[in-house]
Design an enzyme around this catalytic site. Structure first.
Site: not given
Ligand SMILES: [Zn+2]
Ligand SMILES: [Zn+2]
Length: 303
Positions: A184-186, A213
């Site tokens: 996961y990342c921004t 996210i």
């Protein structure tokens, strides 16, 4: 500014003439008074722009009118106005700088060979079915995870995105190679590439959080697997998903929970570290923990 908004989106699609796209994007964004950052490469576009809602919507409409960008998944958030210092539209070799340009293949369908995309609801389904096995793998720079991350997530030791290759080749995550791993990342873009790199290096069951996210927070707020605040790359520096979000970050001076990053006062350092608003107002610990541990050159000379 009446209603400041920020848009975040990316599209992986072949762009034979990135320079032409850059010129068009720059003219478009500038004519609408938008600020922020747009990166264009032969693999697509990655944009974070802010402005008044009417102008941002006009930008999105025009951008989506270009066939390769039609399917762009636009994430919206509320700005404060003046969230970015300037407009920057650039052509780069990579949309996100992993230093692995030649390892990534992009077609009109996007990045090839990446992890399975999971929308927030699908992530919860996976957790319901196999939660004990599932491992969250943070695709951001380690600093960002200091104020928020998925529950029990693994946070690789990365100062920049370039550090990921060495991390996943180091052997320290080899026990994850046969486990379900959710990157996961921004906003999702870093995982598009990271999940390919991981699969290519023997991680057999890799998923990526679709929309990142940001989309997860819109869907589940603080009621799911996300803990704390989200680090963002504009003047806001962090956002929370509704009331009751307690940052997992701790002030270096007093130890209280805080999502506030400040720059180290040492001009040769300027590293971001956590200090609460109260300690900032009181002028406590103006330098990061590393600089505090190392004496000022002047002090060293005097001492
Ligand atoms: Zn404090
Ligand atoms: Zn420092």
């Amino acid at each position: 500014m009446a209603t400041p908004k920020i848009v975040l989106f990316y599209v992986f699609t072949p762009l034979p003439d990135p320079e032409a796209v850059r010129l068009w994007q720059h003219t478009l964004a500038e004519s609408l008074g938008l600020k922020g950052r747009v990166i264009i490469s032969e693999h697509g576009i990655n944009a974070t722009l802010g402005g008044d809602i009417g102008e941002v919507k006009a930008y999105v409409r025009a951008t989506k009118s270009y066939e390769p960008f039609r399917g762009a998944d636009i994430k919206w958030s509320n700005g404060q106005g003046d969230d970015f210092p300037r407009l920057s539209v650039k052509v780069r070799p990579e949309l996100v700088t992993f230093g692995t340009d030649d390892e990534i293949t992009v077609t009109a369908d996007g990045v090839q060979g990446g992890g399975t995309h999971l929308k927030p609801g699908a992530l919860h389904k996976l957790m319901d079915e196999r939660g004990d096995e599932v491992v969250f793998f943070d695709g951001r720079n380690a600093m960002e995870a200091q104020i928020g991350k998925f529950r029990d997530a693994i946070v690789p030791d990365t100062e920049t995105t370039r550090d990921f290759i060495a991390e996943i080749e180091s052997g320290k995550y080899d026990d994850l190679k046969d486990k379900p791993v959710v990157t996961y990342c921004t906003g999702g873009i870093r995982c598009e590439v990271l999940s390919v790199l991981m699969r290519n290096r023997g991680f057999n069951e890799v998923y990526q959080l679709d929309g990142g996210i940001v989309r997860y927070g819109e869907t589940f707020g603080n009621s799911g697997y996300w803990d704390g605040s989200l680090y963002v790359f504009d003047k806001r520096m962090h956002v929370e998903f509704g009331a009751g979000a307690e940052s997992i970050g701790r002030c270096v001076a007093c130890g209280e929970s805080t999502p506030e990053f400040v720059n180290c006062a040492d001009l040769a350092c300027r590293k971001l570290y956590l200090r609460c608003a109260e300690c900032t107002a009181a002028g406590r610990q103006p330098r990061c923990t590393e600089c505090v541990a190392a004496p000022y050159p002047a002090e060293a000379a005097a001492g």
